[in-house]
Design a protein around this motif. Structure first.
Motif, short mmCIF file in Angstrom:
data_model
loop_
_atom_site.label_atom_id
_atom_site.label_comp_id
_atom_site.label_asym_id
_atom_site.label_seq_id
_atom_site.Cartn_x
_atom_site.Cartn_y
_atom_site.Cartn_z
N GLY A 13 -29.33 -24.07 40.74
CA GLY A 13 -29.13 -23.26 39.55
C GLY A 13 -30.32 -22.40 39.16
O GLY A 13 -30.22 -21.58 38.25
N LEU A 14 -31.44 -22.58 39.83
CA LEU A 14 -32.63 -21.77 39.55
C LEU A 14 -32.59 -20.50 40.39
O LEU A 14 -32.29 -20.55 41.59
N SER A 15 -32.93 -19.38 39.80
CA SER A 15 -32.91 -18.12 40.56
C SER A 15 -33.89 -18.14 41.72
O SER A 15 -33.72 -17.39 42.68
N SER A 16 -34.88 -19.02 41.69
CA SER A 16 -35.85 -19.13 42.78
C SER A 16 -35.31 -19.95 43.96
O SER A 16 -35.92 -19.96 45.03
N SER A 17 -34.17 -20.61 43.80
CA SER A 17 -33.60 -21.43 44.86
C SER A 17 -33.03 -20.57 45.98
O SER A 17 -32.37 -19.56 45.73
N LYS A 18 -33.23 -21.01 47.21
CA LYS A 18 -32.65 -20.29 48.34
C LYS A 18 -31.12 -20.39 48.35
O LYS A 18 -30.46 -19.66 49.06
N TYR A 19 -30.57 -21.29 47.56
CA TYR A 19 -29.12 -21.46 47.48
C TYR A 19 -28.50 -20.79 46.25
O TYR A 19 -27.28 -20.83 46.07
N TYR A 20 -29.30 -20.18 45.43
CA TYR A 20 -28.84 -19.60 44.17
C TYR A 20 -27.68 -18.63 44.37
O TYR A 20 -26.70 -18.66 43.63
N ASP A 21 -27.75 -17.76 45.37
CA ASP A 21 -26.72 -16.75 45.61
C ASP A 21 -25.39 -17.37 46.06
O ASP A 21 -24.36 -16.72 46.00
N ARG A 22 -25.42 -18.61 46.50
CA ARG A 22 -24.20 -19.27 46.99
C ARG A 22 -23.49 -20.08 45.90
O ARG A 22 -22.37 -20.53 46.11
N VAL A 23 -24.15 -20.27 44.76
CA VAL A 23 -23.58 -21.11 43.70
C VAL A 23 -22.21 -20.61 43.27
O VAL A 23 -21.26 -21.37 43.17
N GLY A 24 -22.08 -19.32 42.99
CA GLY A 24 -20.81 -18.77 42.52
C GLY A 24 -19.68 -18.97 43.50
O GLY A 24 -18.54 -19.25 43.11
N LYS A 25 -19.97 -18.88 44.78
CA LYS A 25 -18.95 -19.01 45.81
C LYS A 25 -18.56 -20.47 46.05
O LYS A 25 -17.38 -20.81 46.12
N TYR A 26 -19.56 -21.33 46.20
CA TYR A 26 -19.29 -22.71 46.58
C TYR A 26 -19.23 -23.70 45.42
O TYR A 26 -18.68 -24.78 45.55
N LEU A 27 -19.81 -23.32 44.29
CA LEU A 27 -19.84 -24.20 43.12
C LEU A 27 -19.38 -23.42 41.90
O LEU A 27 -20.16 -23.15 40.99
N PRO A 28 -18.11 -23.04 41.84
CA PRO A 28 -17.64 -22.15 40.77
C PRO A 28 -17.78 -22.74 39.36
O PRO A 28 -17.81 -21.99 38.39
N LYS A 29 -17.88 -24.05 39.23
CA LYS A 29 -18.06 -24.66 37.92
C LYS A 29 -19.54 -24.89 37.59
O LYS A 29 -19.86 -25.52 36.59
N GLY A 30 -20.43 -24.42 38.45
CA GLY A 30 -21.86 -24.57 38.22
C GLY A 30 -22.50 -25.51 39.21
O GLY A 30 -21.82 -26.25 39.92
#
Length: 124
Positions: free
Chosen positions: A17-34
């Motif tokens: 959930g942190l913008s500094s995370s390398k996974y941040y851009d994938r949150v919306g696609k793979y974790l739609p509830k956050g």
């Protein structure tokens, strides 16, 4: 996670959930509830500071389960992964500095306050 990310007593924070995370851009696609409420961070200092941090928490409960309604804290190196060699613990993501948090339903301000006082108590 944002509080810890800017704290000089913390060396790193792993939370999608942190913008500094390398996974941040994938949150919306793979974790739609956050991205959830479980994350890890690394304390500067190592093993003894990790144990002291957990022992200093007053609000956060020292339990190995996650996903509870209460906020939980764990130092895997001294608990769930203590039987492993140092190399195996690091490979498993449970190095000396690792702290795992599962954030519950308490007030965010109360959680941050407890984390801050535990950081003060465990500072090298």
């Amino acid at each position: 996670a944002k509080f810890l990310e800017t704290d000089p007593r913390v060396s790193w924070v792993s939370y999608a959930g942190l913008s500094s995370s390398k996974y941040y851009d994938r949150v919306g696609k793979y974790l739609p509830k956050g991205p959830g409420s479980v994350f890890t961070f690394g304390l500067k200092g190592g093993f003894d500071q990790g144990v002291q941090f957990v022992e200093s928490c007053q609000l956060l409960s020292h339990l190995a389960n996650v996903g509870d309604t209460r906020s939980l804290v764990l130092h895997p190196g001294s608990t769930t992964h203590r039987q492993l060699s140092d190399e195996a613990r690091v490979a498993a993501g449970a190095g000396d500095e690792v702290i795992r948090l599962s954030v519950g339903l308490e007030s965010v301000n109360d959680i941050i306050s407890d984390i801050n006082q535990a950081l003060e108590m465990s500072a090298p």
